[in-house]
Design an enzyme around this catalytic site. Sequence first.
Site, PDB file in Angstrom:
ATOM      1  N   HIS A 210       0.841  -1.202   0.000  1.00 54.44           N
ATOM      2  CA  HIS A 210       0.000   0.000   0.000  1.00 54.44           C
ATOM      3  C   HIS A 210       0.876   1.253   0.000  1.00 54.44           C
ATOM      4  O   HIS A 210       1.797   1.375   0.813  1.00 54.44           O
ATOM      5  CB  HIS A 210      -0.884   0.048   1.241  1.00 54.44           C
ATOM      6  CG  HIS A 210      -2.029  -0.904   1.218  1.00 54.44           C
ATOM      7  ND1 HIS A 210      -1.873  -2.271   1.333  1.00 54.44           N
ATOM      8  CD2 HIS A 210      -3.370  -0.680   1.111  1.00 54.44           C
ATOM      9  CE1 HIS A 210      -3.067  -2.849   1.304  1.00 54.44           C
ATOM     10  NE2 HIS A 210      -3.989  -1.916   1.156  1.00 54.44           N
TER      11      HIS A 210
ATOM     12  N   ASN B 164       7.853  -4.333   3.830  1.00 56.11           N
ATOM     13  CA  ASN B 164       6.431  -4.000   3.833  1.00 56.11           C
ATOM     14  C   ASN B 164       5.737  -4.441   5.125  1.00 56.11           C
ATOM     15  O   ASN B 164       4.927  -3.701   5.678  1.00 56.11           O
ATOM     16  CB  ASN B 164       5.744  -4.635   2.630  1.00 56.11           C
ATOM     17  CG  ASN B 164       4.239  -4.391   2.617  1.00 56.11           C
ATOM     18  OD1 ASN B 164       3.790  -3.254   2.689  1.00 56.11           O
ATOM     19  ND2 ASN B 164       3.465  -5.458   2.542  1.00 56.11           N
TER      20      ASN B 164
END
Length: 356
Positions: free
Chosen positions: A161, A193
């Site tokens: 994201h 991440n």
Amino acid sequence: MSLFTTLNLFTFGVGAAVGAGATAAFSLSQRKSNVSASPATGPIIAVDQKNRPQIVSDVVISRHPSTALKYGHPGPVPDLLLRKAYTASYDRRLRHPSWTAEHLTLASLGKSRVVETVPDEGEGKSKGDRSRSNFSEDEAIPIPFRARLADYFRSGYDRGHMVPAADCKSSQEAMDETFLLSNIAPQVGDGFNRHYWAYLEDWCRRQTSTFADVYVFTVPLYLPKQEADGKWRIGRDDLIQTHEVIGSPVATIAVPTHFAKVVLGARPSSPNTPSIQELSLGAFVLPNAPIADNTPLTSFAVPVEAVERAAGLTLFSDAVKNSSKQICQTSKCELIVRRFDDAQRQGQKSITGPKR
């Protein structure tokens, strides 16, 4: 000299050289033409007379006539995506965002009694639930340039994201929009991440306890490194020649070498002058690679101009940059490490094979 210092120096050197060349070329073209040119882009955030940050238009469309463009204008065409909780510009060539922008407050994160409400067509009052969100292709992007679910299947990368789902809990629709692939870029999973990058996202949210308004830009980058032969190349250690590209059946999604978080915090300069804003600004560039939990965030701090030059963007006006303090001097640039089970921590569903 560290890799990061080298990258930073290279960014400034190339930026200055390219800037000087562009200035010379622009001046020459102005002497040869009576057509007054306008800059293609302007600052995304500027300040008003009271030093309050304001989002301004970042795209200027040229309307100069040209017979060469009689039958078509190739672009590039930036897809400016206005979402419930963020704004993004999608890069059709790289198949991931050029940048994303957020405006965070305690209220927008649901951390104060004051709830910001925006009129919406039929939107319910329920908050966003990550377990109800699913990654999906963005139908607002033309099919030939759209990132697809199949592109990430067995790619070895997480669907990272750019705007975190945790920043968009105001409604289910707002959270769902963070799962559109137009908000996603390939990121190394373990150590980045799912860990260090998540700690940085949490740090950005925690800045709302220090500042009344927090503006966050996330920018994928492609930074070169100097190899043994003295030449600069874009790529990771195992991919010297160029950055990786993923996709199925044809590789189309570029894998950034680095990601930047650029954060501006605003708060009243004093109780007696609430309309006069004190600004604090900071930029951090992280490699798309595993990072040890104990690595200081300050080790990734770079000048905002380094990010702007590397990305080819103007994120802030000169007035903003010149009047801002260093955010690590007005706030603690310290991450909180939360090592939960990865699947539970991220709430990510496993990447299954694409439906035929």
